[in-house]
Design a protein around this motif. Structure first.
Motif, short mmCIF file in Angstrom:
data_model
loop_
_atom_site.label_atom_id
_atom_site.label_comp_id
_atom_site.label_asym_id
_atom_site.label_seq_id
_atom_site.Cartn_x
_atom_site.Cartn_y
_atom_site.Cartn_z
N SER A 133 4.41 13.22 4.28
CA SER A 133 3.80 12.54 5.41
C SER A 133 2.19 12.50 5.06
O SER A 133 1.71 11.36 5.76
N VAL A 134 1.63 13.48 4.40
CA VAL A 134 0.20 13.12 4.12
C VAL A 134 0.02 11.79 3.31
O VAL A 134 -0.92 11.09 3.68
N GLN A 135 0.71 11.42 2.45
CA GLN A 135 0.76 10.14 1.90
C GLN A 135 0.75 9.01 2.78
O GLN A 135 -0.22 8.30 2.46
N ARG A 136 1.51 9.04 3.75
CA ARG A 136 1.42 7.95 4.72
C ARG A 136 0.28 8.05 5.65
O ARG A 136 -0.31 7.02 5.72
N ASP A 137 -0.14 9.19 5.94
CA ASP A 137 -1.58 9.49 6.67
C ASP A 137 -2.71 8.85 6.06
O ASP A 137 -3.67 8.44 6.50
N VAL A 138 -2.82 8.96 4.61
CA VAL A 138 -3.78 8.34 3.70
C VAL A 138 -3.85 7.08 3.99
O VAL A 138 -4.97 6.36 4.16
N GLY A 169 -5.47 16.33 14.57
CA GLY A 169 -4.20 16.18 15.60
C GLY A 169 -3.41 15.01 15.82
O GLY A 169 -2.54 14.80 16.71
N VAL A 170 -3.87 13.95 15.11
CA VAL A 170 -3.27 12.54 15.36
C VAL A 170 -2.40 11.91 14.42
O VAL A 170 -1.94 10.86 14.25
N TRP A 171 -2.26 12.80 13.24
CA TRP A 171 -1.53 12.39 12.06
C TRP A 171 -0.10 13.06 11.90
O TRP A 171 0.05 13.94 12.58
N GLU A 172 0.89 12.01 11.11
CA GLU A 172 2.08 12.57 10.91
C GLU A 172 2.41 13.93 10.51
O GLU A 172 2.94 14.75 11.07
N ASP A 204 2.11 21.27 9.59
CA ASP A 204 1.48 22.61 9.59
C ASP A 204 0.02 22.15 10.35
O ASP A 204 -0.69 23.06 10.09
N GLY A 205 -0.24 21.17 11.02
CA GLY A 205 -1.41 21.01 11.63
C GLY A 205 -2.74 21.04 11.20
O GLY A 205 -3.79 21.25 11.65
N ASN A 206 -2.57 20.68 9.79
CA ASN A 206 -4.18 20.58 9.20
C ASN A 206 -4.25 19.30 8.20
O ASN A 206 -4.86 19.26 7.22
N ALA A 207 -3.50 18.26 9.05
CA ALA A 207 -3.66 17.01 8.26
C ALA A 207 -5.08 16.63 8.02
O ALA A 207 -5.29 16.04 6.90
N ASP A 208 -5.91 16.77 8.87
CA ASP A 208 -7.35 16.32 8.78
C ASP A 208 -8.06 16.82 7.62
O ASP A 208 -8.59 16.46 6.85
N ALA A 209 -7.61 18.41 7.31
CA ALA A 209 -8.13 18.84 6.13
C ALA A 209 -7.59 18.25 4.80
O ALA A 209 -8.51 18.03 3.96
N HIS A 210 -6.48 17.96 4.67
CA HIS A 210 -5.95 17.28 3.59
C HIS A 210 -6.69 15.86 3.30
O HIS A 210 -6.95 15.48 2.15
N LEU A 211 -6.64 15.22 4.45
CA LEU A 211 -7.33 13.83 4.29
C LEU A 211 -8.88 13.84 3.93
O LEU A 211 -9.36 13.14 3.09
N LYS A 212 -9.65 14.77 4.56
CA LYS A 212 -10.71 14.82 4.15
C LYS A 212 -10.94 15.38 2.52
O LYS A 212 -12.03 14.95 1.99
N ALA A 213 -10.29 16.35 2.11
CA ALA A 213 -10.18 16.80 0.79
C ALA A 213 -9.93 15.67 -0.05
O ALA A 213 -10.68 15.62 -1.24
N GLY A 214 -8.89 14.99 0.20
CA GLY A 214 -8.71 13.71 -0.59
C GLY A 214 -9.76 12.71 -0.69
O GLY A 214 -9.86 12.19 -1.75
N LEU A 215 -10.33 12.46 0.32
CA LEU A 215 -11.33 11.35 0.33
C LEU A 215 -12.55 11.81 -0.40
O LEU A 215 -13.29 10.84 -1.18
N VAL A 216 -13.02 12.97 -0.11
CA VAL A 216 -14.20 13.65 -1.08
C VAL A 216 -13.93 13.89 -2.48
O VAL A 216 -14.69 13.48 -3.41
N GLU A 268 0.80 -1.13 0.01
CA GLU A 268 -0.01 0.01 -0.07
C GLU A 268 0.57 1.19 0.08
O GLU A 268 1.71 1.46 0.86
N GLY A 269 0.63 2.06 -1.09
CA GLY A 269 1.61 3.48 -1.09
C GLY A 269 0.84 4.18 -2.00
O GLY A 269 0.09 4.00 -3.01
#
Lengths: 134, 134, 134
Positions: A57-62, C73-76, C81-93, A14-15
């Motif tokens: 980092s975001v890629q691993r977070d995904v 707040g729980v992501w790498e 820059d403290g906004n990982a949740d925003a990136h993950l939400k954007a990528g999933l939607v 996975e990556g």
């Protein structure tokens, strides 16, 4: 209208793999000034995601997020071939994205890149169909 | 450019319905050799997902997964008409997919099929707009 | 082929903004009768979702759901820059949707509207590229 099929080799289960440059080449070669480009991955255990590429980092977070939401080994299809989580992740993220072409270039923002998401690798060849429409 | 509207009857509250053959007919009839086909479902409680069709298990796993992630009855909109989970599932999966046309055929891989996802059925008629672009 | 870039100001960290009327104007102006319209938001912390607009409750439910699935707040990447949740939400939607044009109008159903999803606002300007293809 122009179409090319990209081949990408993956080396982990996975990556995320950045394919922005390869798609950019097809768009440039098409000479389309205003239009769209469709990026579509074949195979029911991979997906396409637009995501930040400022650091890795975001890629691993995904991958971490999808592993939390969709655990391995607890699905009915796992009794068939053990990769249900990969199918579910691929279906939820989706196999394609359509990106506008603005002034001859992809209308991505500074931090938006195009990623192949591999959920059941490694694979010698993932095929991605890139279609430019004017 | 060619467009057709498909009608699909659904017989359960939640389930996946394979519409690949119906979309294939529209693509064949269009005689487009290189292009894309957009598949879009109307209605805010249904979606389109590309998913494996080797057996039925993955389809049930999709419904099971979404039920775990998005439980029923706990949302603000449930006080209005009780189907908030269906709206949330539809929004997350999304109403459409764009699939490339390669050499006159949809560029799906062997195991990729196109599914209508019903989240608030049964419905006498779900309308799906299929648009071929050359 | 017609393309316009919409600008939307957002006034909260997370919220949905209905942009259906603005997209409709571009489609009407294009005079395209049969085709598709691609709606794509730039920026790796925003997304486009088709969702019900009968009342505001579903829009708040979407933000609530994504907050449950993707905590802060729980992501790498949060160490960057403290906004990982925003990136993950954007990528999933996902940043875009493609909507058919049927008889000169967007083929949305009665309750389907187009929403900009803001996950890291407020922002003075979110740019949305609208591309009509005939």
């Amino acid at each position: 209208m122009m179409q090319k099929i990209l081949s990408v080799r993956t080396d982990v289960r996975e990556g995320l793999y950045d394919i922005t440059e390869e798609v950019k080449k097809v768009v440039t070669e098409s000479r389309v000034v205003t239009g769209t480009v469709s990026v579509y991955v074949q195979g029911a255990t991979a997906a396409i995601m637009i995501q930040e590429n400022w650091d890795d980092s975001v890629q691993r977070d995904v991958i971490n997020l999808l592993g939390r939401l969709i655990p391995k080994g607890v699905w009915e299809h796992d009794r068939q071939d053990g990769n249900a989580d990969a199918h579910l992740k691929a279906g939820l993220v989706g196999p394609g994205e359509v990106i506008p072409i603005v002034n001859g270039k992809m209308g991505l923002s500074t931090w938006q890149n195009i990623f192949l998401c591999e959920f059941d690798g490694p694979r010698g060849m993932r095929k991605i169909v890139v279609t430019v429409t004017a």
